[in-house]
Enzyme design. Structure first.
Site, PDB file in Angstrom:
ATOM      1  CB  THR A   1      -0.691   0.028   1.421  1.00 12.04           C
ATOM      2  OG1 THR A   1      -1.624  -1.080   1.255  1.00 12.04           O
ATOM      3  CG2 THR A   1      -2.032   1.380   1.322  1.00 12.04           C
TER       4      THR A   1
ATOM      5  CD  GLU B   1       8.018  13.658  10.000  1.00 14.22           C
ATOM      6  OE1 GLU B   1       7.101  13.216  10.834  1.00 14.22           O
ATOM      7  OE2 GLU B   1       8.631  14.408  10.201  1.00 14.22           O
TER       8      GLU B   1
ATOM      9  CB  ILE C   1       1.077  14.320  11.065  1.00 15.34           C
ATOM     10  CG1 ILE C   1      -0.310  13.875  10.996  1.00 15.34           C
ATOM     11  CG2 ILE C   1       1.192  15.678  11.905  1.00 15.34           C
ATOM     12  CD1 ILE C   1      -1.044  13.238  12.174  1.00 15.34           C
TER      13      ILE C   1
ATOM     14  CG  ASP D   1       0.437   0.715  15.261  1.00 10.55           C
ATOM     15  OD1 ASP D   1       1.369   0.695  14.392  1.00 10.55           O
ATOM     16  OD2 ASP D   1      -0.240   2.052  15.280  1.00 10.55           O
TER      17      ASP D   1
ATOM     18  CE  LYS E   1       1.890   4.237  14.129  1.00  9.89           C
ATOM     19  NZ  LYS E   1       0.289   4.100  13.933  1.00  9.89           N
TER      20      LYS E   1
ATOM     21  N   GLY F   1      -2.345   5.118   5.732  1.00  8.75           N
ATOM     22  CA  GLY F   1      -3.113   5.364   4.544  1.00  8.75           C
ATOM     23  C   GLY F   1      -1.771   5.466   3.314  1.00  8.75           C
TER      24      GLY F   1
END
Lengths: 441, 441
Positions: A14, A130, A137, A202, A206, A303
């Site tokens: 993806t 990033e 973001i 997850d 992060k 996404g």
């Protein structure tokens, strides 16, 4: 005449497909703006059909990552394989070959960041990441540069769009967890196996990545307290709503006088809390610095397009030379910083929402409130609701809102209460998270 | 051994004092993180007492800016004088002396950015200006680097904390504009002469700076449509509230197929709009990119500490070398980009809130609605309220909400309606701003 910057992409799922699409569509515009001409040199995926989906010329497609590492004309390697095994091998191989790496892999960085950053430094390369937190973001960037004058006091993040989507559906439509999860899967916001999302892992990956940067320390992933949303009951979200709260899965990193507190758990926040209005699959991260005060970064945390946007920004930053310079000069990453002191979870001070299913008979409230009182836990509110099962079995639902108390005492009280024979189910506890003080005195 | 980076600070008012304080408190921490040792070499202010307030050693204080320009040991000049006259001379003098400049001066950049950037380029220096927009919020940085893969489709910003504070007070407490302004002045959120804030000029300066970067073009400040909040009536905020709107002063930059639209005006946004919840003196800026989708940046848009946080970040960025490299390599500033094509305000398509004070007699509504109809302006809602003066003079207040219409037609209709003898006051118009489409097709 622009510099050509040749890209070896490993992993064409993806996000990788998003990267290909951006380079196809925007290479000219990016060159015009930055003087850097991005060129796709090689696309590696175990399934060559993935690259074909986005019209990568067959001559560029390979199933062998060595085709990237051995190609002297390739300037940068993009690792979008995911996971912490093959991905780690690929990243280390790229660095050994003298190629800087861009990755979106938070699991890899949370668990092996120290080793990977050290390898990059040894090979005079850099690692840019990033895309690993907050999707598109820009968040790593401000933590490394724009907020550099600050000591970061705290970070509160909605870092997982799947969980936020599920919680928003539960909150707004009163759905059960299971129904909201199915809905999220149908809408493409949750994977078929959503385990690592819904169990908080997850978010914790992060949080470890940003906390390491924000506090300039070598975070041990094992030190994080992690709870997911998979045990949440719609009853509690409804009861919290009555009290003016909305439930969010927050990753929280706080600097206190006793050390660093790192935790991921469902959190009740007031409807006026800065993170309360972040709905659906969006992410939002509040950063509190001692000079800048409160800043908040909001956007798409996942996404294809947003994440690829961050990957390509990193590629350009490496091509221009800034990423490498920052990586080399700034001592903010796990390989060149010390482990922090952690505040044990038992020492956390918080307010707590607690739900008990009790036998509805005289004296029960007194027993329960005495246990809290014995442990110096003040109660802000106690309400007895008619339990769903009340009519048939004479049970009652008691909702308790504590004042600020110590986690260890609350856990002990809950254990004691849970062992009472008048309590029918294990007590439910959700921490209430207040807005952080902007400029603590 | 770290590099010492010597700072010449010109202007030691609120923000300058914040910069001094950060360097005093954080130089060691910044050196540890970045390898850059910041050193205050000279502080210039026409009033030496300003520097004394933050304990700058007397030997470093001067009233003569030439002491900075002529000092060969000074690496960077911080311009915090403000205004567009002396500040411009200082900046050009610093660049001529081969020193890069950090500035928070949006007015200067909006009006003379092209000339200043060209001077920097001629002298192989750079100009950094993160603090010029959004105070401490890292916004310039992501526009130049983190979002570089994107074509920016639109920016919507709450860019002036004074106006947002006043509007929040009017909205939440039903205050008049004058009362809210007095309150803002008493609370330190508005200056004694708030003209440039409340008339929209400050927002327009900031919008010109970000639009130039976002669209990579040379924005002519004169091309901006600017309306402030100083003509707003509490009646309209209350009527808007009934319709589900809150009023914000927005700076809006949109890329359309016809060109660039740049405007500052009071805007009704739905309570669910991403900018609706930004209250008090906070700033928030929504950026819509074609890949990243919607990102939003929130924080303190003014004040000593947050603005100084951005200034010091720029100093470090110059010291490390990244700011200079980005400045030199990226062709995104006014001196190396072309003027855009502007969309005239008359061509704007928007929804409109309109309030009319009319004589309350039969046929009035028909006259008014016919004028709208003749100009193809569809009405979504028309409500007639009892006017405050109704009891005594038989007037009525009519509130109209249009469908999407063309600004030119609306302006013409309002002119025609205003000239009717049954209309008692000039019609009031406030544009309704919808949430931007995240991924336009």
């Amino acid at each position: 005449m622009s510099d050509v910057f040749r890209i070896g992409l490993i992993g064409c799922g993806t996000i990788g497909q998003g990267v290909v699409r951006i380079i196809q569509a925007e290479a000219g515009e990016i060159e015009r703006k930055t003087g850097v001409r991005l060129e796709l040199a090689r696309v590696v995926d175990k399934d060559p059909a993935q690259a074909a989906k986005v019209d990568v010329p067959a001559a560029l497609v390979s199933t062998n990552a060595a085709d990237v590492f051995n190609d002297k004309t390739i300037n940068v390697v993009i690792e979008l394989v995911g996971g912490t095994t093959i991905a780690k091998d690929f990243v280390l191989a790229a660095l050994s070959a003298g190629k800087s790496v861009v990755t979106a892999n938070k699991a890899l960085l949370a668990k092996h960041g120290k080793e990977i950053f050290a390898a990059a430094r040894r090979n005079s390369c850099c690692v840019a990441f990033e895309a690993s937190v907050g999707g598109g973001i820009p968040l790593i960037l401000p933590l490394r540069t724009g907020l550099i004058a600050n000591r970061i006091n705290a970070i509160y993040g909605i870092l997982n769009g799947t969980c936020n989507y599920i919680l928003s559906e539960m909150d707004q439509k009163g759905k059960s967890y299971a129904a909201a999860l199915s809905e999220a899967q149908a809408a493409g916001y949750a994977e078929l196996d959503p385990t690592l999302d819904v169990n908080g892992t997850d978010t914790a990956h992060k949080l470890a990545v940003v906390a390491s940067l924000a506090f300039c320390c070598d975070v041990d992933f094992g030190a994080l307290h992690i709870e997911g949303i998979d045990q949440l009951d719609a009853i509690d979200l409804a009861a919290g709503k009555e009290l003016g709260y909305v439930c969010k899965l927050l990753g929280i990193a706080q600097r206190t006088s006793d050390g660093i507190s790192l935790r991921v758990h469902p959190s009740f926040v007031s409807r006026k809390h800065p993170l309360a209005s972040t709905g659906g699959s969006f992410n939002a991260i509040s950063v509190y610095g001692n000079w800048v005060g409160h800043t908040l970064f909001f956007g798409r945390g996942a996404g294809s397009k947003p994440t690829a946007s961050a990957v390509v920004a990193d590629i350009v930053d490496i091509a221009i030379g800034n990423a490498g310079r920052t990586f080399t000069q700034c001592r903010m990453l796990g390989d060149v910083t010390a482990p922090p002191k952690y505040v044990p979870m038992e020492q956390l001070r918080s307010r707590y929402y607690i739900r008990l299913e009790v036998v509805d008979r005289p004296g029960v409230m007194a027993m329960v409130t005495k246990i809290f009182g014995d442990r110096q836990i003040s109660l802000k509110a106690v309400t007895q609701h008619e339990s769903a099962a009340a009519a048939s079995d004479g049970s009652a639902m008691v909702v308790v809102l504590t004042d600020v108390a110590q986690e260890g005492q609350v856990q002990a009280a809950l254990k004691e209460i849970g062992s009472l024979d008048i309590v029918r189910e294990a007590p439910v506890m959700i921490r209430v998270v207040e807005e952080h003080e902007e400029y603590p005195t």
